[in-house]
Each structure stands twice: as structure tokens, then as C-alpha cells.
Motif scaffolding. Structure first.
Motif, PDB file in Angstrom:
ATOM      1  N   THR A 167       0.819  -1.214   0.000  1.00 23.60           N
ATOM      2  CA  THR A 167       0.000   0.000   0.000  1.00 23.60           C
ATOM      3  C   THR A 167       0.857   1.271   0.000  1.00 23.60           C
ATOM      4  OG1 THR A 167      -1.295  -1.260   1.635  1.00 23.60           O
ATOM      5  CG2 THR A 167      -2.013   0.990   1.145  1.00 23.60           C
ATOM      6  N   LEU A 168       1.889   1.279   0.832  1.00 27.88           N
ATOM      7  CA  LEU A 168       2.611   2.535   1.077  1.00 27.88           C
ATOM      8  C   LEU A 168       3.589   2.908  -0.035  1.00 27.88           C
ATOM      9  CD1 LEU A 168       3.308   2.453   4.923  1.00 27.88           C
ATOM     10  CD2 LEU A 168       1.392   3.438   3.675  1.00 27.88           C
ATOM     11  N   THR A 169       4.015   1.947  -0.840  1.00 30.81           N
ATOM     12  CA  THR A 169       4.993   2.266  -1.888  1.00 30.81           C
ATOM     13  C   THR A 169       4.411   2.166  -3.280  1.00 30.81           C
ATOM     14  OG1 THR A 169       5.686  -0.045  -1.995  1.00 30.81           O
ATOM     15  CG2 THR A 169       6.933   1.405  -0.533  1.00 30.81           C
ATOM     16  N   GLY A 170       3.268   1.469  -3.435  1.00 32.45           N
ATOM     17  CA  GLY A 170       2.829   1.112  -4.786  1.00 32.45           C
ATOM     18  C   GLY A 170       3.621  -0.092  -5.254  1.00 32.45           C
ATOM     19  N   TYR A 171       3.172  -0.666  -6.377  1.00 38.63           N
ATOM     20  CA  TYR A 171       3.801  -1.891  -6.861  1.00 38.63           C
ATOM     21  C   TYR A 171       4.088  -1.771  -8.338  1.00 38.63           C
ATOM     22  CZ  TYR A 171       4.842  -6.856  -7.106  1.00 38.63           C
ATOM     23  OH  TYR A 171       5.489  -8.060  -7.249  1.00 38.63           O
ATOM     24  N   PRO A 172       5.252  -2.229  -8.805  1.00 39.90           N
ATOM     25  CA  PRO A 172       6.409  -2.686  -8.038  1.00 39.90           C
ATOM     26  C   PRO A 172       7.376  -1.523  -7.767  1.00 39.90           C
ATOM     27  CG  PRO A 172       6.722  -3.156 -10.386  1.00 39.90           C
ATOM     28  CD  PRO A 172       5.443  -2.384 -10.266  1.00 39.90           C
ATOM     29  N   PRO A 173       7.913  -1.415  -6.580  1.00 40.41           N
ATOM     30  CA  PRO A 173       8.865  -0.332  -6.317  1.00 40.41           C
ATOM     31  C   PRO A 173      10.228  -0.575  -6.961  1.00 40.41           C
ATOM     32  CG  PRO A 173       8.063  -1.372  -4.258  1.00 40.41           C
ATOM     33  CD  PRO A 173       7.651  -2.247  -5.398  1.00 40.41           C
ATOM     34  N   GLU A 174      10.446  -1.788  -7.473  1.00 41.90           N
ATOM     35  CA  GLU A 174      11.716  -2.146  -8.119  1.00 41.90           C
ATOM     36  C   GLU A 174      12.913  -1.800  -7.218  1.00 41.90           C
ATOM     37  OE1 GLU A 174      11.766  -2.104 -12.534  1.00 41.90           O
ATOM     38  OE2 GLU A 174      10.112  -0.704 -12.349  1.00 41.90           O
ATOM     39  N   ASP A 175      13.976  -1.267  -7.813  1.00 41.03           N
ATOM     40  CA  ASP A 175      15.216  -1.097  -7.039  1.00 41.03           C
ATOM     41  C   ASP A 175      15.152   0.022  -5.993  1.00 41.03           C
ATOM     42  OD1 ASP A 175      16.228  -3.210  -8.396  1.00 41.03           O
ATOM     43  OD2 ASP A 175      17.965  -2.175  -9.223  1.00 41.03           O
ATOM     44  N   LEU A 176      14.038   0.756  -5.950  1.00 42.67           N
ATOM     45  CA  LEU A 176      13.881   1.676  -4.811  1.00 42.67           C
ATOM     46  C   LEU A 176      13.927   0.876  -3.508  1.00 42.67           C
ATOM     47  CD1 LEU A 176      11.045   3.988  -6.207  1.00 42.67           C
ATOM     48  CD2 LEU A 176      13.458   4.577  -5.892  1.00 42.67           C
ATOM     49  N   VAL A 184       9.049   4.855   4.969  1.00 41.29           N
ATOM     50  CA  VAL A 184       7.955   3.933   5.278  1.00 41.29           C
ATOM     51  C   VAL A 184       7.648   3.977   6.778  1.00 41.29           C
ATOM     52  CG1 VAL A 184       7.371   1.465   5.451  1.00 41.29           C
ATOM     53  CG2 VAL A 184       8.254   2.392   3.304  1.00 41.29           C
ATOM     54  N   ASN A 185       8.684   3.959   7.586  1.00 47.23           N
ATOM     55  CA  ASN A 185       8.449   3.975   9.037  1.00 47.23           C
ATOM     56  C   ASN A 185       7.806   5.275   9.497  1.00 47.23           C
ATOM     57  OD1 ASN A 185       9.414   1.406   9.304  1.00 47.23           O
ATOM     58  ND2 ASN A 185      11.512   2.047   9.783  1.00 47.23           N
ATOM     59  N   ARG A 186       8.231   6.372   8.841  1.00 42.31           N
ATOM     60  CA  ARG A 186       7.616   7.661   9.171  1.00 42.31           C
ATOM     61  C   ARG A 186       6.114   7.635   8.833  1.00 42.31           C
ATOM     62  NH1 ARG A 186      11.159  12.104   6.385  1.00 42.31           N
ATOM     63  NH2 ARG A 186      12.921  10.806   7.027  1.00 42.31           N
ATOM     64  N   ALA A 187       5.790   7.066   7.657  1.00 44.10           N
ATOM     65  CA  ALA A 187       4.380   6.996   7.243  1.00 44.10           C
ATOM     66  C   ALA A 187       3.584   6.107   8.203  1.00 44.10           C
ATOM     67  CB  ALA A 187       4.287   6.462   5.808  1.00 44.10           C
ATOM     68  N   LEU A 188       4.170   4.987   8.604  1.00 45.13           N
ATOM     69  CA  LEU A 188       3.468   4.094   9.538  1.00 45.13           C
ATOM     70  C   LEU A 188       3.202   4.794  10.866  1.00 45.13           C
ATOM     71  CD1 LEU A 188       5.318   0.697   8.911  1.00 45.13           C
ATOM     72  CD2 LEU A 188       2.891   1.159   8.491  1.00 45.13           C
ATOM     73  N   ALA A 189       4.208   5.536  11.343  1.00 39.76           N
ATOM     74  CA  ALA A 189       4.049   6.230  12.619  1.00 39.76           C
ATOM     75  C   ALA A 189       2.915   7.244  12.530  1.00 39.76           C
ATOM     76  CB  ALA A 189       5.359   6.917  13.004  1.00 39.76           C
ATOM     77  N   LYS A 190       2.853   7.931  11.391  1.00 33.89           N
ATOM     78  CA  LYS A 190       1.814   8.935  11.196  1.00 33.89           C
ATOM     79  C   LYS A 190       0.426   8.287  11.167  1.00 33.89           C
ATOM     80  CE  LYS A 190       1.023  12.764   8.026  1.00 33.89           C
ATOM     81  NZ  LYS A 190       1.452  13.361   6.741  1.00 33.89           N
ATOM     82  N   ILE A 191       0.340   7.149  10.481  1.00 29.25           N
ATOM     83  CA  ILE A 191      -0.947   6.439  10.417  1.00 29.25           C
ATOM     84  C   ILE A 191      -1.359   5.989  11.818  1.00 29.25           C
ATOM     85  CG2 ILE A 191      -2.071   4.328   9.573  1.00 29.25           C
ATOM     86  CD1 ILE A 191      -0.242   4.671   7.030  1.00 29.25           C
ATOM     87  N   CYS A 192      -0.416   5.431  12.557  1.00 24.67           N
ATOM     88  CA  CYS A 192      -0.722   4.977  13.927  1.00 24.67           C
ATOM     89  C   CYS A 192      -1.245   6.138  14.769  1.00 24.67           C
ATOM     90  CB  CYS A 192       0.521   4.387  14.592  1.00 24.67           C
ATOM     91  SG  CYS A 192       0.953   2.764  13.955  1.00 24.67           S
ATOM     92  N   GLN A 193      -0.641   7.294  14.564  1.00 18.73           N
ATOM     93  CA  GLN A 193      -0.993   8.454  15.364  1.00 18.73           C
ATOM     94  C   GLN A 193      -2.366   9.011  14.983  1.00 18.73           C
ATOM     95  OE1 GLN A 193       1.742  11.591  14.638  1.00 18.73           O
ATOM     96  NE2 GLN A 193       1.310  12.694  16.547  1.00 18.73           N
ATOM     97  N   GLY A 209      -0.180  -2.776   3.640  1.00 22.02           N
ATOM     98  CA  GLY A 209       0.997  -3.470   3.105  1.00 22.02           C
ATOM     99  C   GLY A 209       2.176  -2.521   2.957  1.00 22.02           C
ATOM    100  N   TYR A 210       3.369  -3.013   3.213  1.00 19.04           N
ATOM    101  CA  TYR A 210       4.577  -2.178   3.084  1.00 19.04           C
ATOM    102  C   TYR A 210       5.817  -3.065   3.093  1.00 19.04           C
ATOM    103  CZ  TYR A 210       4.765  -2.938   8.134  1.00 19.04           C
ATOM    104  OH  TYR A 210       4.805  -3.529   9.365  1.00 19.04           O
ATOM    105  N   PRO A 211       6.948  -2.551   2.562  1.00 15.96           N
ATOM    106  CA  PRO A 211       8.193  -3.304   2.645  1.00 15.96           C
ATOM    107  C   PRO A 211       8.807  -3.084   4.018  1.00 15.96           C
ATOM    108  CG  PRO A 211       8.560  -1.297   1.410  1.00 15.96           C
ATOM    109  CD  PRO A 211       7.103  -1.311   1.787  1.00 15.96           C
ATOM    110  N   ARG A 212       9.312  -4.142   4.619  1.00 18.89           N
ATOM    111  CA  ARG A 212       9.760  -4.090   6.001  1.00 18.89           C
ATOM    112  C   ARG A 212      11.184  -4.617   6.056  1.00 18.89           C
ATOM    113  NH1 ARG A 212       9.737  -7.181  10.734  1.00 18.89           N
ATOM    114  NH2 ARG A 212       9.410  -9.129   9.605  1.00 18.89           N
ATOM    115  N   ARG A 213      12.078  -3.843   6.703  1.00 16.56           N
ATOM    116  CA  ARG A 213      13.464  -4.293   6.805  1.00 16.56           C
ATOM    117  C   ARG A 213      13.719  -4.753   8.220  1.00 16.56           C
ATOM    118  NH1 ARG A 213      18.396  -0.545   5.069  1.00 16.56           N
ATOM    119  NH2 ARG A 213      17.575   0.508   6.894  1.00 16.56           N
TER     120      ARG A 213
END
Lengths: 523, 523
Positions: A31-40, A50-59, A69-73
Motif C-alpha cells: 500500500t505505502l509504496t505502490g507496486y512494483p517499487p523495483e530497485d527503490l 515507510v516507518n515515518r508513514a506508519l508512525a503517522k498512520i498509527c498516530q 501493506g509495506y516493505p519491512r526491513r
């Protein structure tokens, strides 16, 4: 019963919560990056964003659950994940287990695989999370029921191609048969370079009945109530099924619209020749962007028939597209004069035809540069296959709407589009096709009729058949071998072609990766 | 002791047997198809051709053992395999266990992994077979010694990039340390689209000493005698190490030569502007194909300085390249006249500059079409990064030798090439660079000096640093942000660029796959 909102788009959850009174909203894969983000996905900074966006959504999001959905490291590995966000925090996270690495997909380039089911509870109903490919692989359904789930949510970024809908339903049926539970399948809507995501989200009950099918190509949020045994909603019982021509046409319109708008073009420009390919491209452009945002340029030469110009003007007027006429004689003659030492006294070849096509390319690019508009190329898949196109000439442009549309399908789409309103003159459909680069030229002078060419191309390109197999279908050996040779030899042209919307299972893009330098010959 | 022939090429084994009296010849990875075959691996017919070739080799090669690499299909799976061919039959087969799927590699798209060691016997010495990536992964060495091997053969298609040699030696040392056995590492030589394979085959003994290093870029067969304890050969103790400039230059020459010859071009043509990029491209073309097979076209405009023309002619003469002069005023003025309604009275932008560049593209393509020669583009990596190039103008062409060469490296390569023979006038090296598309134009009008631009580009593109990290290195924020924005925005141009030789660890090709449509911004 839980009230589930299927978000066939990336919008804030306000409507799902306030208007639809949903318990939970499900968004598509990544959801947060779109598909496919490829080498980004390889850029470390992506994960900070991504983490900043998740924090904002949580808040910011309260009183409703979200699945995002999001890529997670994590510890040097990257996962294709989704999380339940509830009461301002990430409560549970699932990592996709089955990573597609074929066709247009390269997920093993980036992601590590998860190795377990993930069950969340919503109103005390246990629900398994899964992502796209997971339900295309046997075992995921059983794993979910073993883990105690009674419903499955499946987040998708499933790109469109012809007949994909039937394939999705088969995959869903297999997983339902294994798991004996309903599946809520959410897909995204939108164009991303060559891929179009067609939506068409589905809810299938535990008996394998399709209880809900969201409209294709429509960005919206849909509310469905369900538990293990029952699925309820207020939408029509079965969706309107589009005929193939309409479905393909809508995919092209969405692909062009999203490419132009997401890349901030002010509009589009194209060369209008009076031929059928540019007529269809103009109709798609006008339907995608509005006729007032499209410009057409007629660029007649001494070989252009009067009726070509007449028909081009009729088309432009029918589509409410502004048109210009810029003859190419001036620049063409100037090139001939400059190049007379190179050309004079040499045997005739395609050099001069190409100069004409390239004069048109220069003129169209001047429009694109001056106006900040997207130049649409008008070539079709049949031409791209055999190299019947001029690099930097008619191939010049930023997007190629018909890149994956065979010539025979061009005709079918024109006839379907004319059933809505007559925008393409019948004479354009009926005339024998011509590039009009030489006196009385016809496509059939150098190519077999499209009724023969197109099935050969489909067999060789889309089904990987050998020339021998194609000949066994009743085509002439000499014709088949010539066509196959042209396809093989013209890889270099396709490598420099503009992107275009993928429609078939084997487009000239991410799904067909051939070397240019190759001694490979099948005959 | 066994007499091993390292075949840094794909030639019949006659010489290894009759002249070198070898016991066994080792060929590179995927000997029979070349590397990478890409989606040709998905064509069922490929395996019939491979099997036919294997049968022929079994039938014709006697009195010498061969190790040959090829793609192998078995029960619906494809393996990247190699076989010992002995006494007219395939005696043993090894399947590659570790499949690279990063950077330029996509092996998981095609291959299944083997899961065991394979030990053959040559003169009663047990030898483990391995393929490329296998020795880059911990465990393969130990697996081989557990299986009883005393020597390892490693077949490679290892593409060149700067510093790759040191990385290979590190990988070999790790595997030797694990396995306590000598390794015979055989790599191929040749260009394949964007990749160059540089040879440099190695024999490392059980102590991790490099006992033999075949010359880089030379196709040949090398004889080494060895057993577990001893390695013997008659070549110089240590190879001549090329300085980076020479090594890169040779990679470019090989890349251009193989692209042109394997694609059956009669020669090459390029635009010679009097600038440094086209001067270097001309030198590479002449060194690759012979000056007599290269043609240069000068295409002056009113903005071209006299010294540009003079220098271009000096270069052509020094390289024994035939040159032509075709001014662009005629076609350019014809376009201006045709387009006066579009252009007149509008603010100045790049439209007219682009028309000049595209006039040159049309002229050069006419040469390429008429003569059957390969048009070489002359742009460098710095320009490709920020989009300082005209689509269908100076970007027109079939191959881009300098695509992965930064501007600063262009200068270094020119100075190195001049140490062999002075082919590039010193004035060309000393003048401030200019596109000569407007009066008194200099690159530095629109770009920062290359001493600033190139390190920013390297940090952002090759090392994935964030703007923040780059600024922390001491670059101005505004400059960094502008450059990063230009790199991001110009993906669409690079997508339509000609292929070129990969030199760095991150070229604009198979190793950098970015979406065009992307809202991703790091600042």
C-alpha cells in the motif's frame, strides 16, 4: 459478523469508518509504496520514509482497524509485509511467504520469505493474513486452517492481463477448497509504467461461491459483512461483465491516464495520419485525458492520400481534439539535399523512408517539448514484433498505448469504441493499411496479411512455439521463417521503445527479456 | 599431476589435446549458450538445440576429457549445469547450487538449485565441480572436502566491473581456506550486450597463493599442471597488472568490438563534434574495429566553434577514420520554418536546442541505414545521469560506449590513450566542455563543475547514499538536491537509451531497475 471495507485504492480510511461503519479496512499489497517499487527497495532511505508513514498512520487513525501493506526491513533482510494497525499501534505483522519471480515479477531480487501463518482476531473471529502469490501456491489454505483461522484476508497487487480474472478465481477456489474458509481478496486499481492493476476485488465464501465482485478499474471502498458461514453486502448480486474489447480498452485508458497524470504531463500530443492505429490512439488519449488536453498533428508528405488527411481531421473533430497540419516536405528536402552525396547513386533502401518518419518524430517532439505534453506513439504489437517501425521516427515518444495490441485487436477495439460514439470513420477501418512512406505503399507489400501474421506472432512470442510447430498449424514455411527471423532481429528496436500498457500474458516489457546479441535460431 | 587446460573461450578442444597434451579442458559457465541467455531459457526448443550440441561433442571429441557448462532441463525444472564428457559420453553432471539473483543476475527466474557436491576423478585425483556463485557462498568449500575432493574446478561467467578482480580473489581465498584445496577458476572472455567478461582465469593453491593468472581480455587456452600440493606452469610468474585506465579502456574496446561483430555490423559511424566525449568514442571505435571500418560525421551549426571542426578533423586523421562534414543549417532552418507557429512568441526553452540535436540524429541514422553500420552514441554517464542529452538526438544510436563512464573518467581515459599515440588533441582535453547548442554555451552554465557533479552522482547512484549523507560530505544542499532531482526525473530518458558497456558496480542497465512513474523523493 465483521464489517470489512475493501479499499481498492490508497485513500485515508475516514469514509470506511464514518460512513460505512466498517470494523476494519483492507488495503492492497505494498500500500505505502505502490507496486512494483523495483530497485527503490534497495535504497536504505526508503525504510525511513515507510516507518515515518506508519508512525503517522498509527498516530492519526483511531476507532478503526487497518491492514496495510509495506516493505519491512529487519536484520538486513527485507520482507513484503502487512500489518494490523489497531488503537494507534502495529499489533501484528505478516511476512509474505511465496515470492513470485517469473513473468513480470522479480520479488526474489528483493525479499526474503516469511515462514509462518499469521492470525489476527476481529470481533473474536480469527482471520489469517496472506499476500497475493500466497494463495496461488498449494498449502497456504491448509496452513491457515491449521493455525485456527476462520476467514482469510488476501492483499494484492495483481497486474491485469487478458483472462487474468478467471485465473484469479481458480486460485481462490483452490485455496478455499484447502482451507474451508471465506477469502476477502483486495486488489489495487491504477497504472504503473507498463502494468495496469484492474481492481475487481472479490469475496468468495467457504463453498467457493463468488459472493462479491467489485467493479474493474474503479477506485473505491466497498463494504462487506461476513463471518465464517455468511457473506452479506448491498451491491448488485453479480457485477457487469465487460466483453474483452471493452475490458482491454478500459485497461488502455487507465494505463495512459495514470502514466500521464502521475508523471505530471499537461496533456498529450500524437501524430494523426488518417490510419487506424493513430485513430485508436487518439480515441484512447481523449477518453483518458479529455479531448481538450490532447493535440494532434497531421504531417502529410507527397505520399499521403487526400483521404488520409480528411479522415484525420474528421477524427480530431469527433474527439474534440485540436489539430495542426505541418507538411514534412521542407525538412525532408533539406535532409535529402544535405545527404545527397551519401544517397545519390546508391540502391534504393529504407534510408529515405526512415528520414520521413524521423522528420515527423522531430516535429512531434518539438510539440511535446514546447507544450510540456506527453508524446504518444501509435505503433501496435504486430509492428513492434517484426520491426515495422522507425527508431526515432514513429517510435519517438514517451508512452506507447498500443504496444501490446495486435493489429487485428486494433480493428476490434475501433469497432467497439465506435459503438459508444462514432469517432473513427468507417473508411479508416475498411482501407488497406499503409505506412504511406512510398508511392502506393501497402503493409501487405512487405508483410503477410495480418490474418496470417498475427497468429504466427502469437504462437512464437506468447506461446514460445517453434517454427516447426507453427508450420504444423498450416502456415507456409517460408512465411513462418521470415517472420520468426524478423522478430529475433528486431530486439534492438524494442529495447529503445517507449513503455506501453501490458495486455497479454507476454508483452514486450518486463515479461519478455531477450538478449540483443544472440546467435539463437530455431530453424 | 593432471594437465588441465583452462579455456578462456569457446573453441574446439583440438589444441588442448594435440598441442598442450592436456588431460582435461575446462570451459566457462553455460559454455554452449553464452551468458546470460535470459528468457531464451524459457523457450522449450533451446533444450533440443543444447542436447543436439552435446551429442555432437560426445561423438566428435575423443582422447581428452571436457567439462562443459549448459542449461539442463529435467522433470520440468531447469538447472545451470556442467558435465564431464569422457570417452564419448556424459559421465557426471553437476547442478549449480547457489543462484545469484541480485545486481545484473536473475538466475532464480530460470533455474532450480542443485543440492549436492559432485566429485569426478581425473588420473585418480578426486575433483569437485562448482559453478561461479558457488564459491562466493560459505559452505561450498567444506562440502567439497567432506565429499572427498582434493581439487576444485570452478566454471565462471563472471562479468567485469572495476575492482572485480580483488573481489574474486577474496572469494577464492575464502573457499580455499574452508576446503584446503587448490581451485582452478575459469572465466570467459567477450562482450554480451551490456556485460563484458574479462577472462583473468586463476589457479589458487591450497595455501591461498595465486599461482597462475591468465591475461585479462585475451581469448586463449592455458595449460596448468597440478595436484593437491603442487601447481606448475610455464607462464610468467605474475601477470602484467593493468592500471585502471587501461583496464577500463580495454573493457570498452572489447564491449564495442563484440557488440558490433556479433550483431554483424559492417562497421561503425559516429558524430565527431570536436568535444572530448566523441573524441574518446572515436578512439575506442577505431581500436575495436579498425579505423578503416569507422566513419565520422562532423555536423557543424552556427554555434560550432572553428576549433571544434579543426580538432575533429585532426582526430579523424590521427585515427585514420574517414570523415564527412554535413552542416545542419538546412534541415534546422526548415524545421524552424515549419514550426514557426508553435515556437514564435513563446519563451525560450530547450525546444530549439533539441531540434538541432535531432537533426544530427537523423543525419547519423541515415549513414547507419545506408551503410549497414552501427551508430555509436557519444554521451557519458554524468550526462545520462542528469538527462543532459537529447532523446532521438545525441542519444540516437545502437550502442553507447561511454554509458557507464563518468566525465572525469573520460578525461583520464583520453590522457591514458594519448600515452599510446597522440590521437586526441590536447586542446580538446583542455577546453571547457560545451554542447554547442546555443551561443557561448558551456556545460557549467546548467551543471555544476564535474569535480562536484561526479562525486555526488557516484554517492547517489552507485552507493545509494541519501542527499543528507551527501551534503554531510561537504557539498552544497541546493546543488545536491537539484542533482538528485535531475537523476530521479530522467529515468524516462535512460529507459530509451542504447545499451552500453558496464564498468561500475551500478550501471544504468540490468543492475539499476527503477520505475519511471514514481513519487519517491529523498528530500
Amino acid at each position: 459478523m465483521i464489517r470489512v471495507a475493501l479499499a481498492q485504492l490508497n485513500l485515508p480510511p475516514r469514509r470506511a469508518r464514518d460512513e460505512l461503519k466498517a470494523d476494519i479496512v483492507i488495503y492492497p499489497e505494498l500500500t505505502l509504496t505502490g507496486y512494483p517499487p523495483e530497485d527503490l527497495l534497495l535504497r536504505p532511505h526508503l525504510y525511513e520514509l515507510v516507518n515515518r508513514a506508519l508512525a503517522k498512520i498509527c498516530q492519526q487513525v483511531v476507532d478503526i482497524d487497518l491492514i496495510i501493506g509495506y516493505p519491512r526491513r529487519d536484520k538486513g533482510k527485507i520482507f513484503n509485509s502487512c500489518s494490523l494497525i489497531r488503537n494507534g499501534k502495529i499489533e501484528t505483522t505478516y511476512d509474505k511467504q511465496h515470492l513470485p519471480n517469473y513473468n513480470v515479477f522479480d520479488e526474489k531480487r528483493y525479499f526474503a520469505s516469511g515462514d509462518q501463518a499469521c492470525v489476527i482476531n476481529v470481533k473474536d473471529i480469527p482471520i489469517a493474513l496472506s499476500i497475493c502469490e500466497d494463495i496461488w501456491v498449494a498449502g497456504t489454505g491448509k496452513q491457515a486452517s491449521d493455525a485456527g483461522a476462520e476467514i482469510m484476508f488476501n492483499l494484492n497487487a495483481s497486474p491485469y492481463h487478458q483472462d487474468k480474472r478467471d485465473e484469479r478465481i481458480d486460485a481462490l477456489k483452490s485455496t478455499v477448497a484447502e482451507s474451508q474458509m471465506p477469502i476477502v481478496y483486495v486488489n489495487m486499481v491504477g497504472g504503473q509504467d507498463e502494468l495496469v492493476f484492474d481492481g475487481g476485488s472479490i469475496v468468495m465464501d467457504a463453498n467457493g461461491q463468488q459472493c462479491f465482485h467489485a467493479p474493474d478499474f474503479v477506485e473505491d471502498v466497498y463494504l462487506v459483512e461476513l463471518d465464517q458461514h455468511t457473506v452479506r453486502h448491498d451491491y448488485p448480486a453479480s457485477p457487469r461483465i465487460m466483453i474483452p474489447e471493452e475490458h482491454i480498452y478500459q485497461a488502455l485508458v487507465l494505463g495512459v491516464r495514470d502514466y500521464a497524470q502521475k508523471n505530471h504531463f499537461k496533456g498529450a500530443v500524437l501524430g494523426l495520419s488518417g490510419g487506424i492505429d493513430s485513430a485508436l490512439t487518439a480515441a484512447i488519449a481523449a477518453d483518458a485525458l479529455g479531448g481538450e488536453n490532447v493535440e494532434a498533428v497531421l504531417m502529410p508528405s507527397r505520399y499521403t492520400a487526400d483521404m488520409s488527411n480528411e479522415d484525420a481531421i474528421l477524427e480530431a473533430d469527433a474527439l474534440k481534439i485540436k489539430h495542426y497540419s505541418i507538411p514534412i516536405a521542407g525538412p525532408f528536402n533539406a535532409f535529402r539535399e544535405s545527404l545527397h552525396e551519401l544517397i545519390d547513386g546508391t540502391p534504393k533502401d529504407t534510408t529515405e523512408e526512415n528520414i520521413q518518419a524521423r522528420c515527423r518524430g522531430v516535429i512531434l517532439m518539438a510539440f511535446s517539448n514546447k507544450r510540456g505534453t506527453l508524446l504518444l506513439t501509435t505503433g501496435n504489437k504486430s509492428e513492434m514484433s517484426v520491426g515495422y517501425a522507425t527508431l526515432y521516427g514513429d517510435m519517438a515518444g514517451g508512452f506507447a498505448p498500443l504496444k501490446d495490441i495486435s493489429k487485428l485487436m486494433v480493428y476490434r477495439l475501433c469497432e467497439w469504441r465506435n459503438t459508444l460514439s462514432p469517432v473513427i470513420p468507417q473508411r479508416v477501418i475498411d482501407r488497406p493499411p499503409s505506412a504511406e512512406l512510398a508511392p502506393d505503399q501497402k503493409d501487405s507489400d512487405s508483410l503477410p496479411p495480418y490474418e496470417i501474421l498475427d497468429p504466427i506472432l502469437e504462437a512464437y512470442i506468447e506461446r514460445d512455439e517453434t517454427p516447426e510447430q507453427i508450420i504444423a498449424r498450416g502456415f507456409e514455411q517460408a512465411v513462418v521463417e521470415r517472420i520468426v527471423m524478423l522478430v529475433d532481429r528486431n530486439e534492438y528496436k524494442r529495447r529503445q521503445a517507449a513503455p506501453g500498457v501490458r495486455i497479454t500474458k507476454r508483452a514486450f516489457g518486463r515479461d519478455r527479456r531477450y538478449p540483443i546479441t544472440s546467435g539463437y535460431r530455431e530453424f
